[in-house]
Design an enzyme around this catalytic site. Structure first.
Site, PDB file in Angstrom:
ATOM      1  N   ASN A 185      29.323 -17.112 -17.641  1.00 36.22           N
ATOM      2  CA  ASN A 185      30.349 -17.991 -17.103  1.00 36.22           C
ATOM      3  C   ASN A 185      29.670 -18.943 -16.121  1.00 36.22           C
ATOM      4  O   ASN A 185      28.508 -18.738 -15.757  1.00 36.22           O
ATOM      5  CB  ASN A 185      31.491 -17.183 -16.459  1.00 36.22           C
ATOM      6  N   ASP A 223      28.328 -10.652 -21.167  1.00 34.05           N
ATOM      7  CA  ASP A 223      27.830 -11.023 -19.841  1.00 34.05           C
ATOM      8  C   ASP A 223      27.744  -9.787 -18.948  1.00 34.05           C
ATOM      9  O   ASP A 223      26.703  -9.512 -18.321  1.00 34.05           O
ATOM     10  CB  ASP A 223      28.766 -12.076 -19.233  1.00 34.05           C
ATOM     11  N   VAL A 273      36.394 -13.799 -24.327  1.00 35.07           N
ATOM     12  CA  VAL A 273      37.490 -14.249 -23.460  1.00 35.07           C
ATOM     13  C   VAL A 273      37.672 -15.767 -23.477  1.00 35.07           C
ATOM     14  O   VAL A 273      38.736 -16.259 -23.120  1.00 35.07           O
ATOM     15  CB  VAL A 273      37.319 -13.758 -22.003  1.00 35.07           C
ATOM     16  N   TYR A 274      36.658 -16.518 -23.933  1.00 36.70           N
ATOM     17  CA  TYR A 274      36.799 -17.981 -23.999  1.00 36.70           C
ATOM     18  C   TYR A 274      37.603 -18.421 -25.216  1.00 36.70           C
ATOM     19  O   TYR A 274      37.962 -19.579 -25.341  1.00 36.70           O
ATOM     20  CB  TYR A 274      35.428 -18.653 -23.990  1.00 36.70           C
TER      21      TYR A 274
END
Length: 174
Positions: A25, A35, A125-126
């Site tokens: 991020n 991540d 999540v993006y």
């Protein structure tokens, strides 16, 4: 050329490669998904290296990538790549995702790395649609390695069955 690209299913922190890519991020300070897994496996040295970069240049914008040491992961370096958040395709997401992959490949080549392992950037999540993201990844890498000697080998590391099958189908079409 397609023999220079492959797909495996598994944990990117355990892949044999010179460099792995972290789907980071903008803060570079860790998060969820790949991540979080990379930061956890690498230990505090990775977070410290990321903090230095943020102090020097601020947050990392979508489409950009930076390189750090790998901490406790058995690779030479980690490339932290910030892919775009999916907004329905109306905010230049495809161009930003392509730029993200190119910037990672440029960093790997500039540092002389022969092997690079990519996760499915921006598909967690993006929210980037997996099929579209995989097509951009494969096409961008294919074009890049067709013009350059490094990296010699690119591995797409998929965490789940769905992404693995998508990448396998795309690579089979090359």
């Amino acid at each position: 050329m397609s023999e220079r690209m492959s797909v495996i299913q598994g944990d990117i922190t355990r892949v044999k490669a010179d460099v792995i890519v972290n789907a980071a991020n903008p803060s570079l300070l860790g998060g969820g998904g790949v991540d979080g897994a990379i930061h956890q496996a690498a230990g505090p040295a990775l977070l410290d290296a990321c903090k230095v970069i943020v102090r020097q240049q601020g947050e990392c914008a979508p489409g950009h990538a930076v390189i750090t040491e790998a901490g406790n992961i058995a690779v030479k370096a980690v490339i932290h790549a910030v892919g775009p958040v999916w907004h329905g395709g109306e905010k230049h997401e495809a161009e930003l995702l392509e730029q993200t992959y190119r910037n990672c490949l440029d960093l790997a080549a500039a540092n002389g790395y022969q092997t690079i392992a990519f996760p499915a950037i921006s598909t967690g999540v993006y929210g980037y649609p997996k099929q579209e993201a995989a097509k951009i990844a494969v096409d961008t890498v294919y074009r890049y390695i067709g013009l350059r000697p490094l990296p010699e080998q690119v591995v797409f590391v998929c965490y789940d069955d769905e992404n693995t099958q998508i990448y396998q189908q795309l690579l089979a079409q090359l």
